[in-house]
Motif scaffolding. Structure first.
Motif, mmCIF file in Angstrom:
data_model
loop_
_atom_site.group_PDB
_atom_site.id
_atom_site.type_symbol
_atom_site.label_atom_id
_atom_site.label_comp_id
_atom_site.label_asym_id
_atom_site.label_seq_id
_atom_site.Cartn_x
_atom_site.Cartn_y
_atom_site.Cartn_z
ATOM 1 N N ALA A 127 -27.106 -103.899 -11.437
ATOM 2 C CA ALA A 127 -28.558 -103.790 -11.253
ATOM 3 C C ALA A 127 -29.019 -104.728 -10.143
ATOM 4 O O ALA A 127 -30.039 -104.474 -9.490
ATOM 5 C CB ALA A 127 -29.266 -104.148 -12.559
ATOM 6 N N VAL A 128 -28.260 -105.801 -9.933
ATOM 7 C CA VAL A 128 -28.608 -106.760 -8.873
ATOM 8 C C VAL A 128 -27.859 -106.398 -7.589
ATOM 9 O O VAL A 128 -28.470 -106.181 -6.537
ATOM 10 C CB VAL A 128 -28.239 -108.202 -9.309
ATOM 11 C CG1 VAL A 128 -28.547 -109.192 -8.199
ATOM 12 C CG2 VAL A 128 -28.969 -108.570 -10.597
ATOM 13 N N LEU A 129 -26.544 -106.306 -7.701
ATOM 14 C CA LEU A 129 -25.728 -106.089 -6.505
ATOM 15 C C LEU A 129 -25.932 -104.694 -5.912
ATOM 16 O O LEU A 129 -25.802 -104.494 -4.708
ATOM 17 C CB LEU A 129 -24.235 -106.279 -6.840
ATOM 18 C CG LEU A 129 -23.831 -107.647 -7.410
ATOM 19 C CD1 LEU A 129 -22.346 -107.665 -7.770
ATOM 20 C CD2 LEU A 129 -24.124 -108.755 -6.414
ATOM 21 N N GLY A 130 -26.251 -103.727 -6.784
ATOM 22 C CA GLY A 130 -26.406 -102.356 -6.331
ATOM 23 C C GLY A 130 -27.797 -102.052 -5.802
ATOM 24 O O GLY A 130 -28.052 -100.964 -5.280
ATOM 25 N N PHE A 141 -27.337 -115.021 2.976
ATOM 26 C CA PHE A 141 -25.886 -114.963 2.707
ATOM 27 C C PHE A 141 -25.526 -113.802 1.769
ATOM 28 O O PHE A 141 -24.368 -113.613 1.430
ATOM 29 C CB PHE A 141 -25.422 -116.283 2.074
ATOM 30 C CG PHE A 141 -26.429 -116.855 1.123
ATOM 31 C CD1 PHE A 141 -26.514 -116.406 -0.172
ATOM 32 C CD2 PHE A 141 -27.325 -117.823 1.550
ATOM 33 C CE1 PHE A 141 -27.466 -116.910 -1.040
ATOM 34 C CE2 PHE A 141 -28.291 -118.339 0.686
ATOM 35 C CZ PHE A 141 -28.357 -117.885 -0.612
ATOM 36 N N ALA A 142 -26.544 -113.027 1.357
ATOM 37 C CA ALA A 142 -26.308 -111.979 0.361
ATOM 38 C C ALA A 142 -25.359 -110.898 0.872
ATOM 39 O O ALA A 142 -24.448 -110.459 0.157
ATOM 40 C CB ALA A 142 -27.633 -111.372 -0.080
ATOM 41 N N ALA A 143 -25.564 -110.480 2.130
ATOM 42 C CA ALA A 143 -24.721 -109.402 2.686
ATOM 43 C C ALA A 143 -23.265 -109.865 2.757
ATOM 44 O O ALA A 143 -22.336 -109.105 2.428
ATOM 45 C CB ALA A 143 -25.228 -109.012 4.069
ATOM 46 N N ASP A 144 -23.063 -111.114 3.183
ATOM 47 C CA ASP A 144 -21.688 -111.639 3.269
ATOM 48 C C ASP A 144 -21.066 -111.776 1.885
ATOM 49 O O ASP A 144 -19.865 -111.581 1.717
ATOM 50 C CB ASP A 144 -21.688 -113.002 3.984
ATOM 51 C CG ASP A 144 -21.895 -112.846 5.474
ATOM 52 O OD1 ASP A 144 -21.354 -111.877 6.047
ATOM 53 O OD2 ASP A 144 -22.603 -113.668 6.067
#
Lengths: 319, 442
Positions: free
Chosen positions: B366-369, B379-382
C-alpha cells in the motif's frame, strides 16, 4: 579494650544470647564453631569459583552451544582440545599474547624499578609525586581504554599532535590503533602507562625493606654507589621485582578490557590476544564447548607457568 | 492523642486508596519492544503512541546501540529472557530464532486476522519473515525495509570549477556514479582536495571489525560483481563461487577503494563513524543504510539540497546489500496476546503509511506500490530500486559463526594487508565448510 572490659563484654554477650541458641552453641566443639564461621565463605567459593570451573571442564568435552538450548548435547571427547591446539589462528593469538606479555613486563619492570629507585631517594615532595605517579592505576580500565582511544585518533587525538610537535610529521599521517605495525605497541604503551605505578609500588616496598646498616657497612668499606646498587640493592629487591613480574604476567596473559576497547583485536587480527579470541568463540560464535576447552587450556598454561615461576622465586628468596 | 488518631485514619485511608487503585493498575498492560538505537526507532516511538491510544496498552522500548545489539539481544533470547515481548531482530537471526524456538510462529495468527503476506513486498517477506527460506513459514512481519545505499555532497558535485576539472580528466560529467569504477574515480577526484577551506576525502565506507561492518561493506561490492554464496544447483557447495575470479576482483577493488579514498584513521568504521565523517563535511560520498537517509536529509548542517542519494552502483550486475528487519513475538514473553495485538495493528495499511511518513521504511505494498511513492522523498526512488535487487548474508542458524569468519578474513585482507584477496576468500571457504560440516549440512 582492657581485660576487665573484655570479660564484661563477653559476659554481657553471653547473657544476651537467647537460651535455645546458647544451648546449641554450648554443645558445639571449637572445631564445629570454626566450621560454622568459615562455611559461608566456603559455600560462596564453591558456588562462584569451583562449580563454574568443574562445569567448564565438563562442557569442554561436549558440543554444547548456549544459543541452541534445544539441541542434543553430545560428548565429543578431546575433539575441541585437538582442534584448538592445531588451529593456526589460535597460535597466532597466542603469539600476539606472548608479544604483549613480554614487552609490557620488560618495559614496566625497568620503568617501575627506576621510578621506585627515584622515589626512594626521599626528595622534597616525594610523597606528593608518589601519589601523582599512582593515579593511572587507580583508574578503571574502561575509562583508560576509552580516553586513550580518543587520544590516539589520528585527526583529533592529542597523541598524534604531540608526536607531530616533536617530529614534524603530519598528525594525520599515521594511525596508532589502525596500523598493523603500530597497534600492538599502542596497547603496550597504554598498559605500561597504567600499570608501571603498580610495579613501582612493589619495588618501592622491596627497596624500603633493605636495612640501612648494610649500606652503612658498604660505605665503611668504601664501596661505590654503583657497586652498592649491584651487590646490595638489586639482589635484595629481586624477590619483590620477581613478585611484580608474576602479578603483571598473570594479569597480562588474561588481558581483555584494554585491548577490547582500544583495538578490539584489530586491525584484522593483529592484536587479537587469546582472551579476545575466547570472547569471540564464546559470545559471538556461541561455541560454548569449544570456548570452554580454550579457557581450560589458557588456565592450565597460566597455572603451569606461574607454578614454575613461583619455584624460581622461592629459590631466589632462600638465597 | 487526637493527632495520633488523625494519623491512623489518614494511613488507613491511604491504604484503602492503594487497594482500590490496585485492580485498575493491573488492567494497565504494558509491552516492551526491543530494537536497535537509531533514527527509525525514534519514529517507531512516535508511531506507537497511536497504538497505546487505541488499545490502552502502554509501550516500553529497549533500544540497544548497533555495535552491541546482536550480543545483547541474542543473549536475551538464549537465556529465555522475558525483557522483550516484541523484537525487531536482524534478518540473519531468523534461522536460529525459528529453529531454537525463540520466535512465535505467526502463520495461524496471520490466517485468523486476515494478515496476508502477499500485501508486503516479496523480497522483504522472503528476507525478514520466512524460515526455511522461501517457505510459507512466517516468524516475523516485515517491519523495516532497508538496504545499503549511498549519499553524496550534491553541492560539491555542482561546483563549476570541479565539474570542469572532472570533465576534462574523465570525459564525463561529475555525477552520481553508476558503477564501482566510476565511484572510485569520483572518490579519487575528491580525496585530499581542499573545499571551502577544508581538506576533504573521497568516500566513507564500512571497515568495522567487531560486529558486521566490513562484511556489509564488502558484500556491497561482491554482489555487484555477481557474487553467489553457493552453487544454486548444489546448496552449500561454495568452492568456485565464494572464491570465484569475480569475487576476488571485487574484494581487491574494495581494498583499493579503502586504500585510496577514505578519511585518515578509517580502519574500524561502521554506520556511526560514516555519519560522523559525512556530517562533519569530511567525505564527498558515504556508504550507509537507507534508514539513516531521512535523518540526514533533515540535518541542518549537511542536509536538504546540499546532498543527494544514489543506489549501490552496479558493476557486472545491479545489486545491493540487504538491511532491515522483521518484527517478531518472543516465545518467552508473558504478554504474547498484547504483542500480537501490536503486530495486527502495525500491519494495517494506514499505520504503514504513517510509518513511512514518520521516517520508517514500510514494506507494505500500500506504501511502496503507491504511484506517487517515488516522489515522497528524495531517496524513495532509489530505495525502491535497491529493494528490487537486494541480497542478504547467510540466514542460517550458524550465521554468527559464518559472519565472524568473514569479518576476520576480509578485515585481515582489506585493512591489515594480510595475504591476497584469493587467499582471504579461500580461507573463508574453508571456514564456512568447517561450519557447515559441524552443522551436518556438508
Amino acid at each position: 579494650m582492657n581485660d576487665v572490659a573484655k570479660a564484661s563484654f563477653i559476659e554481657r554477650a553471653a547473657t544476651a544470647t537467647p537460651a535455645p541458641v546458647a544451648r546449641v552453641v554450648k554443645g558445639l566443639s571449637d572445631r564445629a564453631i570454626a566450621w560454622l564461621f568459615i562455611s559461608p565463605t566456603i559455600i560462596l567459593l564453591l558456588a562462584i569459583n569451583i562449580f563454574p570451573l568443574v562445569w567448564t571442564i565438563q562442557l569442554s568435552f561436549t558440543n554444547y552451544r548456549a544459543n541452541r538450548p534445544n539441541a542434543e548435547v553430545k560428548n565429543i571427547g578431546i575433539d575441541h582440545f585437538q582442534s584448538i591446539l592445531t588451529d593456526p589462528d589460535v597460535w597466532a593469538a597466542m603469539q600476539a599474547t606472548a608479544h604483549f606479555v613480554f614487552w609490557t613486563i620488560l618495559i614496566q619492570t625497568i620503568l617501575g624499578f627506576a621510578l621506585a629507585y627515584l622515589v626512594d631517594r626521599r626528595f622534597r615532595g616525594h610523597g606528593f609525586w608518589t601519589t601523582v605517579i599512582l593515579i593511572p592505576m587507580m583508574l578503571s580500565p574502561a575509562v583508560v581504554g576509552n580516553f586513550w582511544a580518543f587520544l590516539y585518533q589520528p585527526q583529533i587525538g592529542l597523541f598524534n599532535y604531540v608526536i607531530s610537535f616533536f617530529t614534524g610529521l603530519d598528525p594525520s599521517s599515521f594511525e596508532m590503533i589502525g596500523s598493523v605495525k603500530l597497534a600492538p605497541w599502542a596497547i603496550v604503551l597504554v598498559d605500561t602507562w597504567m600499570w608501571t605505578p603498580y610495579v613501582m609500588l612493589i619495588c618501592l616496598a622491596g627497596l624500603r625493606s633493605i636495612p640501612e646498616y648494610i649500606y652503612e657497612a658498604a660505605e665503611v668499606d668504601r664501596a661505590s654507589k654503583w657497586r652498592q646498587f649491584w651487590t646490595i640493592t638489586l639482589p635484595m629487591a629481586l624477590p619483590f621485582i620477581m613478585l611484580a613480574v608474576l602479578f603483571r604476567g598473570i594479569e597480562n596473559f588474561k588481558m581483555f578490557d584494554l585491548v577490547n576497547l582500544l583495538t578490539n583485536g584489530g586491525p584484522g587480527s593483529t592484536t587479537e590476544v587469546a582472551s579476545i579470541t575466547l570472547k569471540r568463540e564464546a559470545f559471538e560464535k556461541w561455541r560454548t564447548g569449544y570456548s570452554s576447552a580454550f579457557a581450560i587450556i589458557l588456565f592450565v598454561t597460566v597455572f603451569g607457568l606461574a607454578n614454575i615461576y613461583v619455584k624460581a622465586l622461592n629459590k631466589v628468596k632462600s638465597r | 492523642m487526637l493527632k495520633l488518631k488523625q494519623l491512623a485514619v489518614g494511613a488507613a485511608a491511604l491504604g484503602l486508596t492503594s487497594l482500590a487503585a490496585a485492580p485498575a493498575f493491573a488492567q494497565n498492560k504494558q509491552i516492551t519492544l526491543c530494537w536497535a538505537a537509531w533514527d527509525p526507532a525514534n519514529a517507531l516511538v512516535e508511531l506507537s503512541k497511536d497504538f497505546t491510544a487505541k488499545s490502552g496498552i502502554a509501550m516500553k522500548f529497549e533500544f540497544v546501540p548497533w555495535p552491541n545489539f546482536a550480543d545483547r539481544m541474542l543473549n536475551e533470547l538464549n537465556s529465555k529472557g522475558k525483557l522483550c515481548d516484541l523484537l525487531i531482530g536482524d534478518s540473519q537471526w531468523i534461522g536460529g530464532s525459528a529453529e531454537n524456538g525463540h520466535y512465535v510462529k505467526l502463520n495461524d495468527f496471520f490466517d485468523k486476522n486476515g494478515i496476508k503476506m502477499t500485501d508486503f513486498a516479496p523480497a522483504t517477506v522472503y528476507a525478514y519473515s520466512t524460515w526455511p527460506k522461501g517457505s510459507p513459514n512466517y516468524w516475523a512481519l516485515p517491519a523495516m525495509g532497508d538496504a545499503n545505499g549511498w549519499v553524496y555532497r550534491k553541492d560539491w558535485f555542482a561546483k563549476p570549477e570541479l565539474k570542469a576539472e572532472f570533465k576534462k580528466k574523465h570525459n564525463r560529467d561529475l555525477a552520481p556514479p553508476k558503477t564501482w569504477t566510476e565511484l572510485k574515480q569520483v572518490a579519487e577526484f575528491f580525496q585530499g582536495r581542499e573545499i571551502d577551506g577544508k581538506k576533504v576525502y573521497g568516500a566513507a565506507i564500512f571497515t568495522e571489525r567487531g560486529s558486521e561492518g566490513i562484511t556489509m561493506g564488502v558484500t556491497g561490492a561482491l554482489y555487484s560483481w555477481g557474487f553467489q554464496y553457493d552453487d544454486p544447483k548444489k546448496p552449500y557447495h561454495m568452492e568456485g563461487f565464494v572464491n570465484s575470479k569475480d569475487a576476488v576482483e571485487a574484494l581487491e577493488f574494495y581494498k583499493s577503494l579503502y586504500k585510496c579514498c577514505t578519511p585518515p584513521g578509517y580502519t574500524n568504521a561502521y554506520m556511526q563513524e560514516g555519519l560522523d565523517a559525512f556530517k562533519s563535511g569530511q567525505a564527498a560520498m558515504m556508504m550507509n543504510w537507507f534508514a539513516f537517509f531521512p535523518g540526514l536529509y533533515k540535518d541542518e548542517k549537511v542536509g536538504g539540497e546540499r546532498i543527494g542519494f544514489f543506489v549501490n552502483p552496479g558493476q557486472k550486475v545491479e545489486a545491493s546489500t540487504l538491511g532491515g528487519q522483521g518484527i517478531s513475538v518472543v516465545s518467552y514473553s508473558a504478554n504474547k496476546d498484547a504483542a500480537l495485538q501490536y503486530i495486527k495493528w502495525f500491519a494495517q495499511p494506514d499505520v504503514q503509511k504513517k510509518w513511512w511518513a514518520l521516517g520508517g521504511y514500510s514494506c507494505h505494498k500500500a506504501v511502496l506500490g503507491d504511484p506517487n511513492f517515488a516522489k515522497t522523498a528524495p531517496f524513495a526512488a532509489d530505495f525502491l530500486k535497491a529493494m528490487n535487487g537486494v541480497k542478504d548474508f547467510w540466514q542460517e542458524p550458524a550465521y554468527a559463526q559464518l559472519l565472524q569468519a568473514m569479518q576476520k578474513r576480509v578485515h585481515d585482507y582489506v585493512v591489515a594487508d594480510k595475504g591476497t584477496a584469493k587467499e582471504a576468500l579461500d580461507l573463508l571457504v574453508k571456514d564456512w565448510q568447517k561450519v557447515f560440516k559441524e552443522e551436518g549440512k556438508l
